[in-house]
Write an enzyme that holds these catalytic residues in place. Sequence first.
Site, PDB file in Angstrom:
ATOM      1  N   THR A 190       0.862  -1.189   0.000  1.00 11.27           N
ATOM      2  CA  THR A 190       0.000   0.000   0.000  1.00 11.27           C
ATOM      3  C   THR A 190       0.901   1.242   0.000  1.00 11.27           C
ATOM      4  OG1 THR A 190      -0.254  -0.233   2.410  1.00 11.27           O
ATOM      5  CG2 THR A 190      -2.026  -1.092   1.020  1.00 11.27           C
ATOM      6  N   THR A 235      -1.242  -1.677   7.177  1.00 11.20           N
ATOM      7  CA  THR A 235      -1.286  -2.916   7.951  1.00 11.20           C
ATOM      8  C   THR A 235      -0.027  -3.716   7.715  1.00 11.20           C
ATOM      9  OG1 THR A 235      -3.684  -3.029   7.869  1.00 11.20           O
ATOM     10  CG2 THR A 235      -2.556  -5.118   8.092  1.00 11.20           C
ATOM     11  N   GLU A 318       6.941   4.781   6.786  1.00 12.38           N
ATOM     12  CA  GLU A 318       6.489   6.033   6.184  1.00 12.38           C
ATOM     13  C   GLU A 318       7.313   7.210   6.700  1.00 12.38           C
ATOM     14  OE1 GLU A 318       1.853   4.521   5.713  1.00 12.38           O
ATOM     15  OE2 GLU A 318       2.382   5.959   7.284  1.00 12.38           O
ATOM     16  N   THR A 446      -7.830  11.223   1.713  1.00 14.40           N
ATOM     17  CA  THR A 446      -8.301  12.270   0.826  1.00 14.40           C
ATOM     18  C   THR A 446      -7.464  12.379  -0.437  1.00 14.40           C
ATOM     19  OG1 THR A 446      -6.961  13.899   2.036  1.00 14.40           O
ATOM     20  CG2 THR A 446      -9.261  13.636   2.715  1.00 14.40           C
TER      21      THR A 446
END
Length: 446
Positions: A190, A235, A318, A446
């Site tokens: 992801t 996840t 991240e 978003t």
Amino acid sequence: MLFGLARQVKKACERPPSAQEARPAGPCLDKVKCMDIEQGVNQWALPQGFQWGAVKAGIKASGNLDVAVAVAAKTANAAAMYTKNQVVAAPVIVGRRHMQTTGGRVKAVLVNAGNANCATGQPGIDACLQTCVAAAERFQCIFDEVFPSSTGIIGVPFPAEKVVAALPAVEAALGSSAEHAELFARAIMTTDTKMKVARAVVDVDGVEVRIFGAAKGAGMIHPQLGAPVGPPHATMLVYLFTDLAAESAELRGLLEPAVERSFNSISIDGDTSTNDTVLLLASGASGVKLNERVHESFANALKLVCGSLAYQIVGDGEGVGHVVTLYVKGARTEAEAKIVAKAIAHSPLCKTAWSSADPNWGRLLAAAGYSGVEFDPALVTITIGELPVFELGVRAAAFDKAAAHAAMMEREYTITLDMGLGAAECRFLTCDLTEEYVRINADYST
């Protein structure tokens, strides 16, 4: 090819391994050789008895691969560990139920990325079951032998129809080569920026027993994996494949210690996902059975693979700029050492200091102090890298702020906290908190 271990793990069987290598608990009984797949790809490089594949089903907004399947030639024995979050996704509920029903038998693993199918109520469970039924028909098994997983955004209705429609193409894309396994590893990503894979080979009297692992995870990473029943948003998903012959109960005995020193000993942001899953499947295709002689060598190799994958997850976190190993020693128990490590790893003040290489050791000490573990600060010593910063209740006499800053400018370093209480210890892998992490997660839905 991009396959390979995060480090040279063959040497790790010949010396005390680091925390990132999951610290195998003893010497190898049989020769264990772990090769970089990038240098040794061939049609027999991966565990026998499995095929992998992936396609684009239109679930990810990016249009990238988003449905991945792994199929066992013969139904595999399996063991799984899941999130302990009380809020769990539909595939976790269904997967646990399937594992209980079959006694740990899995024919097909069905993974989608881009939608977590969590907080979707009964419709989400029904949609998950719909995909399992369709996969069972496609791969010729009962639907309970399909193990589902999902990752992505929480609370969005699950597009089962897209997964079902993609299954014929997935079946056509299946294969047993490294390229096919790479498709699987890429499709489950992801916010990951790179795929995460690791492989080990255990040589038992000239017969190779292979382990291949694929994982995803870059945010919402603080796995607290436990038993498949009982209390249990990027996840962490981990799939481990081996051609060893072993029963499900035996696999669980191997999986739990490997997970505890790897995936249960990392954190990127302190958030435990609703979908975290680790699945170990054994095809038995090597013909080598798990026994007393093989057990330790295989267990060590599995720990190395899990350790490598856990390290890759944190390294690809991240916005991560620094990977920090917290080495807490001198504790009364390993559990208390881990509690202290987690308090530091989850402190925003500590993590932001790491992002700018600020040797603010007071934040480390304060986090340890509120961890809930009783200790006497006058017994504590803290080092950053090899540099003393706090000793026996006060700033270290040899504290050199500029040198400590330079040590923290490195991509990876270790912070050691000696509690002065006993002989127990733990190593916990974490990272800094950066503006990039905030940007990614401020805009995630978003």
